[in-house]
Scaffold this active site. Structure first.
Site, PDB file in Angstrom:
ATOM      1  N   GLY A  60       0.802  -1.224   0.000  1.00  0.00           N
ATOM      2  CA  GLY A  60       0.000   0.000   0.000  1.00  0.00           C
ATOM      3  C   GLY A  60       0.829   1.264   0.000  1.00  0.00           C
ATOM      4  O   GLY A  60       1.934   1.292  -0.525  1.00  0.00           O
ATOM      5  N   LEU A  97      -4.314  -5.430  -4.957  1.00  0.00           N
ATOM      6  CA  LEU A  97      -3.225  -4.453  -4.847  1.00  0.00           C
ATOM      7  C   LEU A  97      -1.928  -5.078  -4.325  1.00  0.00           C
ATOM      8  O   LEU A  97      -1.920  -5.712  -3.278  1.00  0.00           O
ATOM      9  CB  LEU A  97      -3.660  -3.310  -3.906  1.00  0.00           C
ATOM     10  CG  LEU A  97      -2.651  -2.165  -3.753  1.00  0.00           C
ATOM     11  CD1 LEU A  97      -2.515  -1.376  -5.039  1.00  0.00           C
ATOM     12  CD2 LEU A  97      -3.039  -1.252  -2.600  1.00  0.00           C
ATOM     13  N   ASP A  98      -0.841  -4.858  -5.055  1.00  0.00           N
ATOM     14  CA  ASP A  98       0.500  -5.289  -4.627  1.00  0.00           C
ATOM     15  C   ASP A  98       0.595  -6.789  -4.395  1.00  0.00           C
ATOM     16  O   ASP A  98       1.428  -7.262  -3.624  1.00  0.00           O
ATOM     17  CB  ASP A  98       0.940  -4.541  -3.347  1.00  0.00           C
ATOM     18  CG  ASP A  98       1.072  -3.045  -3.579  1.00  0.00           C
ATOM     19  OD1 ASP A  98       1.262  -2.656  -4.744  1.00  0.00           O
ATOM     20  OD2 ASP A  98       0.971  -2.282  -2.610  1.00  0.00           O
ATOM     21  N   ASP A  99      -0.263  -7.548  -5.062  1.00  0.00           N
ATOM     22  CA  ASP A  99      -0.287  -8.985  -4.813  1.00  0.00           C
ATOM     23  C   ASP A  99       0.038  -9.804  -6.056  1.00  0.00           C
ATOM     24  O   ASP A  99       0.040 -11.032  -6.029  1.00  0.00           O
ATOM     25  CB  ASP A  99      -1.673  -9.392  -4.275  1.00  0.00           C
ATOM     26  CG  ASP A  99      -1.688 -10.826  -3.809  1.00  0.00           C
ATOM     27  OD1 ASP A  99      -0.835 -11.160  -2.960  1.00  0.00           O
ATOM     28  OD2 ASP A  99      -2.521 -11.615  -4.293  1.00  0.00           O
TER      29      ASP A  99
END
Lengths: 284, 284, 284, 284
Positions: C201, C227-229
């Protein structure tokens, strides 16, 4: 950012050195921000870097030398003082490989390197457009066996004219004359594209490739009259394998050289480097 | 763990090499687990390591040579085959510094190094207790200028008797004679405590200290008749600074040497190393 | 540089896969330059990257699919073929931090990144001059809560118009909509300025600073709807200490982000990446 | 080795701190060997570590507190003094994985870790032979849900009896109770086998494997009542790839954990660590 001053000291170790320096600054109402000190065990030498806030400091720096001299004399110190807000004036010399030049210019522009770059000198016209992009004068001074002395004289005039404090050889492929070098003691930083003292001299990547090493290196060092033998400031390495052809070494080397050289330049302009014989003390 | 076999091949590059190898294994109902192949661009050589499952493989390995020979002959291959379940027999030679010895023994014991260690040889009695702890015979063979030939003969008898496949010089401070070395081509691995080719010969840490480098290294290499010049298998470095005295270099070096040497030994016993001139191809 | 083609294959592991591929290429007179193959032990999947010289290859690539299809069908392969000489068309998206953009442009220019960069998109005008320097069209598309859908539609039109193969988020500070992301599966690479999954994040450097970690990281990954995964392509770290203020983390992070992102982009455009669930297989 | 003393100080930053400390030591004829000082910019705190030679020091350390107290009081310092020759007494707790234990014992024995290790505690008998090899008492204290309180009481008695200064959790797989932890503030060091704060809690290698990271880590930290959240002392990472199975991560992790944990223990026993909230200041 506080406005600060830096004091660099080296001398034979004696009792009372830290106390004398700290007390002197305190007496003049200075607040010490960093105090780092090192002792070399073999020969009992003392090295210190002291940085203090100039906000409440009551001694004008113009009088610093006069007031500090008695202390320096008592301990037989070699010392210098610098104001952090002074931006050293750096000349960059480059040949055809422009990666270090481009990297230094970018870092200077974004504030990482707190210096001025009043000129770039090259024996080739190739890097002109990068100089233009940053609006920095670019001097093409070709060097041949015949005109070498003349070329160096020309360079020295430029450096004098621009009040240059530091000369950075950013993959400058010319060997400087001993006379030239002797005029700029601890003021010329070179990047050599090997892990010195391995692969001294020409074509270090080819030498590394032929020896079959598993890591390649880069070394930033002060230039002295013995080729590739000056005091080492910083080194880095990168992993290679049998899959890497010579051109891959060159490519991987570029990333190394940029980082290693810019770090060395930074430490120099931030007054973090002391010399002791052929070794450097770096107060990071 | 699957029981598998490894084929190592090198020859001049030609069309059809991969197809011939893969087709041969498939025809005998082998399932390929790993196929890695490398080409050297300069001289157009081909290197491959192929590992296959022996579960359904229908060719007894005793007949492998006979059946594979026509293919090898057609392409003029240098090749060898090894069964992964065979545990190479390793002799460790050590002097007084025992960190690499202790490390290798621990890794062998916990299964990282899939080998047997039937004996340890030393010119000093110091490391005996580590051998005892692991119940490995420990032979003290002192070496002097006078008895060197005799000592080496004694060592060779031990190696023969124990069917030794690999000799590991784990900080063994004696220089082996050319005759000794010539008997064990690509079968002696040494750990040198510098980043070769920097600081060849004696006291590399002292040399490094005096040169003022910012990184120290360790190099595992095959031993050849030229001192510290054999093919490099693995290298590592660690960061040092002006704060590090000579004894700190020695200490930081220990961690490097253990990791670098054990990795080289492992690759050797897992049949991952090919030699090409003085360079190694490592199929990790 | 040889002109070559690359075949990427993944399927359930079966006997004869390597033989079938190698034999097919040999039958069409192709010389295999690289053959790398990987097996995942848990679920018994097969992955391969094969690169061969097109010099004597007798099968026109326009007929490759037709001829290779029977083999692919037999083994139920997911596969694709690419010509190394095709330069993928890359769009770079950037906000205000321009270090990754400048780095990518430099690497593309000097030949490290074998791709075209037909356009740069930004929600700010700041990086225009770098685009101009390289004569690349620069589109300012501001993004607000209100116009987000519209802005993304505009971007997608540009990508379509320029036949974009890969979208690189070079510190682009906007979160793309799920709809946008779903249109470009495995075609969007992002650089996150932390060692994912730590500090997901916003403001990862601040999070890292507050947690007091001793290393900071950077992660290049494919963008997925979480997100960011997305699948991680490459990561790097740099050492920090208590001396580093938040702005030092930002500065050290820049060098990391450049190297990590450019490596990920390179592997993508050189057809070296396969996806397996949320994990990447990288044939370096 | 000089016999020296160390003074650790932290307080709100004020003018005259360095001068007061250095002057105090000089007045008592002490020669300062190392003076390192740090300021935190956000909250204006001062941290210092001063080491001085005890050779000519004229103040008996038994009187140090009395004489230094006025200075400490004036600046409202939190401080402590330690003699370098005092060897802290360390208890090691271990479960089945013994690599960190074996490594710590070896380093203690060869002089890298200047401490005593009067006892080893384990919930399993497995590591007994390593304790025996070094002639260190080994206490097996099994821990179950039912006897946990009792087991911890037993451990605490042992620590008291042996005057333990530091407890090292060398892959001890039990979670200590809040009560236990609260009795040893900044006196328990744990090694967690991930790059914290990524992969908190159980099975971090499995978590790392499943997330598909490209680097694995290890973190040494002080234990506090929140799991895996204490102040981080040291971290390290190692590169992995898609070729690494879960057991390879475990194996590569071992080398990391040993180095990271031993470094943390060393800094602690050499009085190099100050705490500031949840962050550590390490005077290397």
């Amino acid at each position: 950012m506080k406005n600060s001053a830096v004091l660099l000291v080296q001398c034979r170790d004696q009792k009372g050195l830290d106390a004398a320096i700290a007390e002197f600054l305190y007496r003049n109402n200075g607040n010490i921000l960093h105090f780092e000190q090192h002792q070399s065990n073999e020969d009992n030498f003392y090295f210190a870097r002291v940085e203090w806030d100039l906000a409440d400091f009551q001694l004008p720096l113009s009088e610093f030398t006069e007031k500090f001299d008695p202390i320096a004399a008592k301990f037989d110190m070699t010392w210098r003082v610098a104001i952090a807000s002074y931006r050293p004036r750096v000349a960059i010399l480059v040949s055809k490989y422009d990666h270090c030049l481009v990297d230094l210019l970018y870092r200077q522009r974004n504030g990482e390197l707190k210096c001025e770059i009043p000129l770039i000198v090259s024996n080739h016209p190739d890097a002109q457009r990068h100089a233009d992009f940053h609006a920095i004068p670019y001097h093409v001074i070709p060097v041949t066996k015949e005109n070498k002395a003349e070329a160096e004289t020309h360079e020295q005039e430029l450096f004098r004219h621009h009040h240059i404090d530091l000369i950075v050889l950013a993959r400058y492929m010319q060997i400087l004359s001993p006379d030239f070098i002797s005029r700029y003691p601890q003021q010329i930083i070179n990047i050599h594209h090997s892990f010195l003292p391995a692969f001294i001299g020409a074509k270090p990547h080819l030498q590394a490739y032929e020896r079959g090493v598993k890591l390649i290196g880069a070394t930033a060092h002060y230039v002295t009259e013995v080729l590739d033998d000056g005091p080492i400031i910083e080194q880095g390495v990168a992993r290679i394998s049998h899959k890497d052809a010579l051109e891959d070494l060159v490519e991987k080397g570029r990333d190394l050289e940029k980082v290693v050289l810019s770090r060395a330049v930074r430490w120099h302009i931030e007054n973090r480097i002391l010399l002791h014989g052929n070794r450097t003390i770096i107060f990071e």
